[in-house]
Design a protein around this motif. Sequence first.
Motif, mmCIF file in Angstrom:
data_model
loop_
_atom_site.group_PDB
_atom_site.id
_atom_site.type_symbol
_atom_site.label_atom_id
_atom_site.label_comp_id
_atom_site.label_asym_id
_atom_site.label_seq_id
_atom_site.Cartn_x
_atom_site.Cartn_y
_atom_site.Cartn_z
ATOM 1 N N VAL A 303 27.293 16.004 -20.728
ATOM 2 C CA VAL A 303 28.025 16.098 -19.455
ATOM 3 C C VAL A 303 28.797 17.420 -19.380
ATOM 4 O O VAL A 303 28.749 18.121 -18.364
ATOM 5 C CB VAL A 303 28.979 14.885 -19.315
ATOM 6 N N ALA A 304 29.489 17.774 -20.466
ATOM 7 C CA ALA A 304 30.321 18.988 -20.449
ATOM 8 C C ALA A 304 29.458 20.242 -20.350
ATOM 9 O O ALA A 304 29.814 21.209 -19.674
ATOM 10 C CB ALA A 304 31.184 19.048 -21.707
ATOM 11 N N ASN A 305 28.314 20.222 -20.995
ATOM 12 C CA ASN A 305 27.427 21.379 -20.964
ATOM 13 C C ASN A 305 26.929 21.633 -19.535
ATOM 14 O O ASN A 305 26.737 22.773 -19.124
ATOM 15 C CB ASN A 305 26.252 21.142 -21.911
ATOM 16 N N GLY A 306 26.728 20.560 -18.788
ATOM 17 C CA GLY A 306 26.478 20.672 -17.343
ATOM 18 C C GLY A 306 25.163 21.302 -16.962
ATOM 19 O O GLY A 306 25.054 21.900 -15.890
ATOM 20 N N SER A 307 24.142 21.170 -17.801
ATOM 21 C CA SER A 307 22.838 21.723 -17.419
ATOM 22 C C SER A 307 22.326 21.006 -16.169
ATOM 23 O O SER A 307 22.425 19.774 -16.066
ATOM 24 C CB SER A 307 21.850 21.532 -18.580
ATOM 25 N N PRO A 308 21.741 21.748 -15.221
ATOM 26 C CA PRO A 308 21.211 21.079 -14.025
ATOM 27 C C PRO A 308 20.063 20.134 -14.340
ATOM 28 O O PRO A 308 19.724 19.281 -13.516
ATOM 29 C CB PRO A 308 20.736 22.245 -13.147
ATOM 30 N N ILE A 309 19.457 20.286 -15.546
ATOM 31 C CA ILE A 309 18.386 19.366 -15.918
ATOM 32 C C ILE A 309 18.808 18.457 -17.066
ATOM 33 O O ILE A 309 17.970 17.875 -17.749
ATOM 34 C CB ILE A 309 17.079 20.116 -16.238
ATOM 35 N N GLY A 310 20.132 18.345 -17.286
ATOM 36 C CA GLY A 310 20.638 17.383 -18.272
ATOM 37 C C GLY A 310 20.305 15.976 -17.787
ATOM 38 O O GLY A 310 20.423 15.680 -16.593
ATOM 39 N N ASP A 311 19.904 15.107 -18.714
ATOM 40 C CA ASP A 311 19.371 13.809 -18.292
ATOM 41 C C ASP A 311 20.407 12.754 -17.958
ATOM 42 O O ASP A 311 20.150 11.874 -17.144
ATOM 43 C CB ASP A 311 18.477 13.240 -19.402
ATOM 44 N N LEU A 336 32.378 12.038 -11.849
ATOM 45 C CA LEU A 336 31.633 12.976 -12.699
ATOM 46 C C LEU A 336 31.078 14.164 -11.925
ATOM 47 O O LEU A 336 31.150 15.309 -12.386
ATOM 48 C CB LEU A 336 30.520 12.219 -13.418
ATOM 49 N N GLU A 337 30.555 13.916 -10.718
ATOM 50 C CA GLU A 337 29.933 15.033 -9.993
ATOM 51 C C GLU A 337 30.955 16.089 -9.575
ATOM 52 O O GLU A 337 30.592 17.243 -9.324
ATOM 53 C CB GLU A 337 29.131 14.542 -8.777
ATOM 54 N N GLN A 338 32.232 15.708 -9.539
ATOM 55 C CA GLN A 338 33.259 16.697 -9.172
ATOM 56 C C GLN A 338 33.654 17.590 -10.349
ATOM 57 O O GLN A 338 34.464 18.497 -10.217
ATOM 58 C CB GLN A 338 34.487 15.994 -8.613
ATOM 59 N N LEU A 339 33.086 17.306 -11.522
ATOM 60 C CA LEU A 339 33.354 18.162 -12.692
ATOM 61 C C LEU A 339 32.755 19.558 -12.492
ATOM 62 O O LEU A 339 33.275 20.553 -12.983
ATOM 63 C CB LEU A 339 32.729 17.499 -13.930
ATOM 64 N N GLY A 403 21.849 9.778 -7.928
ATOM 65 C CA GLY A 403 22.078 11.015 -8.680
ATOM 66 C C GLY A 403 20.757 11.727 -8.903
ATOM 67 O O GLY A 403 19.730 11.076 -9.149
ATOM 68 N N VAL A 404 20.782 13.053 -8.812
ATOM 69 C CA VAL A 404 19.533 13.813 -8.971
ATOM 70 C C VAL A 404 19.767 14.998 -9.900
ATOM 71 O O VAL A 404 20.801 15.678 -9.825
ATOM 72 C CB VAL A 404 19.012 14.342 -7.609
ATOM 73 N N GLY A 405 18.785 15.267 -10.737
ATOM 74 C CA GLY A 405 18.810 16.452 -11.607
ATOM 75 C C GLY A 405 17.574 17.283 -11.365
ATOM 76 O O GLY A 405 16.519 16.754 -10.969
ATOM 77 N N GLY A 406 17.674 18.597 -11.555
ATOM 78 C CA GLY A 406 16.505 19.478 -11.422
ATOM 79 C C GLY A 406 16.265 19.975 -10.018
ATOM 80 O O GLY A 406 15.207 20.538 -9.734
ATOM 81 N N VAL A 407 17.225 19.776 -9.099
ATOM 82 C CA VAL A 407 17.002 20.211 -7.715
ATOM 83 C C VAL A 407 18.066 21.188 -7.218
ATOM 84 O O VAL A 407 18.002 21.650 -6.084
ATOM 85 C CB VAL A 407 16.951 19.008 -6.737
ATOM 86 N N ALA A 408 19.069 21.480 -8.041
ATOM 87 C CA ALA A 408 20.172 22.359 -7.610
ATOM 88 C C ALA A 408 20.769 23.013 -8.858
ATOM 89 O O ALA A 408 20.304 22.770 -9.975
ATOM 90 C CB ALA A 408 21.224 21.537 -6.872
ATOM 91 N N THR A 410 23.503 22.378 -10.222
ATOM 92 C CA THR A 410 24.229 21.375 -11.020
ATOM 93 C C THR A 410 23.572 20.025 -10.770
ATOM 94 O O THR A 410 22.835 19.875 -9.791
ATOM 95 C CB THR A 410 25.706 21.264 -10.560
ATOM 96 N N PRO A 411 23.865 19.038 -11.606
ATOM 97 C CA PRO A 411 23.441 17.677 -11.239
ATOM 98 C C PRO A 411 24.178 17.290 -9.963
ATOM 99 O O PRO A 411 25.345 17.672 -9.783
ATOM 100 C CB PRO A 411 23.924 16.827 -12.429
ATOM 101 N N VAL A 412 23.510 16.557 -9.055
ATOM 102 C CA VAL A 412 24.102 16.323 -7.729
ATOM 103 C C VAL A 412 23.949 14.873 -7.273
ATOM 104 O O VAL A 412 23.100 14.134 -7.769
ATOM 105 C CB VAL A 412 23.462 17.230 -6.650
ATOM 106 N N ARG A 413 24.744 14.555 -6.290
ATOM 107 C CA ARG A 413 24.659 13.256 -5.607
ATOM 108 C C ARG A 413 23.897 13.471 -4.301
ATOM 109 O O ARG A 413 24.177 14.443 -3.573
ATOM 110 C CB ARG A 413 26.081 12.758 -5.337
ATOM 111 N N ALA A 414 22.980 12.587 -3.978
ATOM 112 C CA ALA A 414 22.180 12.718 -2.743
ATOM 113 C C ALA A 414 22.925 12.023 -1.605
ATOM 114 O O ALA A 414 22.590 10.895 -1.207
ATOM 115 C CB ALA A 414 20.791 12.123 -2.951
ATOM 116 N N ARG A 415 23.898 12.705 -1.057
ATOM 117 C CA ARG A 415 24.808 12.071 -0.082
ATOM 118 C C ARG A 415 24.104 11.706 1.223
ATOM 119 O O ARG A 415 24.356 10.654 1.799
ATOM 120 C CB ARG A 415 25.991 13.006 0.221
ATOM 121 N N GLN A 416 23.222 12.586 1.701
ATOM 122 C CA GLN A 416 22.564 12.295 2.993
ATOM 123 C C GLN A 416 21.667 11.060 2.868
ATOM 124 O O GLN A 416 21.628 10.210 3.761
ATOM 125 C CB GLN A 416 21.736 13.497 3.451
ATOM 126 N N THR A 417 20.951 10.982 1.763
ATOM 127 C CA THR A 417 20.053 9.834 1.573
ATOM 128 C C THR A 417 20.872 8.553 1.417
ATOM 129 O O THR A 417 20.513 7.502 1.949
ATOM 130 C CB THR A 417 19.149 10.074 0.347
#
Length: 488
Positions: A303-311, A336-339, A403-408, A410-417
């Motif tokens: 989590v702290a490392n914050g890779s956009p493709i962290g699982d 978490l996503e606000q980190l 939650g989605v990884g690999g699209v931005a 940072t890891p992100v929340r899909a708010r619109q969906t």
Amino acid sequence: MITRPLQFVRRGQTVTLHDVPPDRTLLEVLRDDLQCTDTKEGCNEGDCGACTVVLGEAQGADIKYRAVNSCIRLAHSIQGQALWTAQDLVAADGSLHPVQQALVQCHGSQCGFCTPGFVMSLFGMYQNRVLHGHPVTRALAQQDLSGNLCRCTGYRPILDAAQTMAQLPRIAVNEADLLQQLKQLNQAGQGPEADSAYFLPTTLADLLRLRSHHPTAQLVAGCTDVGLWVNKGHRHFPQVLDLSRVSELRRVEHYPHHLAIGAAVTLTEAFAALVSDRPQLQAFAQRFAGLPVRNSGTLGGNVANGSPIGDSMPLLIALGANVVLMSTRGHRELPLEQLYTGYRQNVMVPDELLAWIKVPKAVPQEFSRVYKVSKRFDDDISALCLAVALRLEGGRVVQASIGVGGVAATPVRARQTQALLTGQPWTQATVHRAMAVLRQEFAPISDLRASSAYRVQVLGNLLQRFWLESQGASAINLESAGLEELTA
Ligand SMILES: Cc1cc2nc3c(=O)[nH]c(=O)nc-3n(C[C@H](O)[C@H](O)[C@H](O)COP(=O)(O)OP(=O)(O)OC[C@H]3O[C@@H](n4cnc5c(N)ncnc54)[C@H](O)[C@@H]3O)c2cc1C
Ligand code: FES
Ligand code: FES
């Protein structure tokens, strides 16, 4: 700066090494300083398992055994622990340990380069499973050997050996003597660390004090990311602050509505806690790296490392996890996503660290799944990760969390969906609309793992898969329908 002597137990003897630099790896110490060349260097990045060793740590009246990659582990992190390499298993009269004997009997070695690593993963399995009377199934053997690669023998004989070792006469470690030794070592090892090059605090108060006094010291937990910066990035760290021994942060605490996972809890233990609450996460947990990486690395480090493709982050975002950040000045808690503030950037200030991850427990109306898409099934980094948690009542979505990884960046929340789904009937028509929104919500990049177009396409497909599974379609049904390519 002073580097205090590194001490550990090997073959019943205390090994004491002086002036070991703080960023020297355990593999370098073994091969270069101790000429223990049975431990091999293959990839030098945690992928192949050739360098696997087993660590033993006193935990109350027991010894806890862990197979780890020595190439990405800093040597000082094993202070006060016991260490085994493949050559330590042979008895004084030359007779082989059951794990070695089983490999010989089953023809589990050809060129032999990978063999010492397999021997150590098998030894970890022997200590943790065989000596406790747990049967070694084929599936368990595959799971425990997931971090070891063999290029020439093929895995069948090695898996045979894993099952055969349980049938051979048992050999046990003299744990009473070893516990006594480790206790003495750890008592002797405790002392003032005024200006050390490698800090290994055991209490949270000491950790926070050291973080505040030495904000430029490289903070490490399991070192499975940092180890690569040393080996592949050739970075040097004159001072290291290692949080892996902080007793408060090594706990998973169970509260009525949430789990609190300490930042020093290994991925193996963190996923065990998450899986005990949501058994459907088991398959995903096993696809995070291989066992030796999970035995060292922490959920907090991921989590702290914050890779956009962290699982773990897409999953934790979907489950509504919070992080607790601490410093000597106090603590703060945030979703978490606000980190994250940008690519590998976060809101933590230099004297602060991530202490806890709080994960809400499953509720009866929840339907949650997580999907990892990677090129290899085992031991690979995601191209894309989607985690969805819905609360359904009377056929309607009352809460959607994605939650989605690999699209931005940072890891992100899909708010619109999420917004589209909330309040809607849970039907195929709704899912089709949600797939379209999910596909346009992000603009992923193309890189060596996947093209942007592939990521967008698969993202929607995974939501369709989620829908099918919510309707009772099993992974087997989906595979026979040809959908396995999307997640394999
Ligand atoms: C072979 C291999 C396979 C891998 N497979 C995967 C995979 O499948 N999925 C995946 O997501 N990752 C994977 N990883 C990456 C890595 O294992 C994870 O990110 C792991 O969780 C990192 O945890 P750690 O404790 O080892 O972190 P470390 O390497 O110790 O630290 C990583 C970073 O986080 C910081 N940090 C650590 N803990 C804290 C804290 N408590 N507070 C503030 N900062 C902190 C450190 O300062 C450092 O900047 C893999 C790595 C390897 C080598
Ligand atoms: S040398 Fe490949 S995992 Fe360590
Ligand atoms: S025996 Fe040759 S790589 Fe495994």
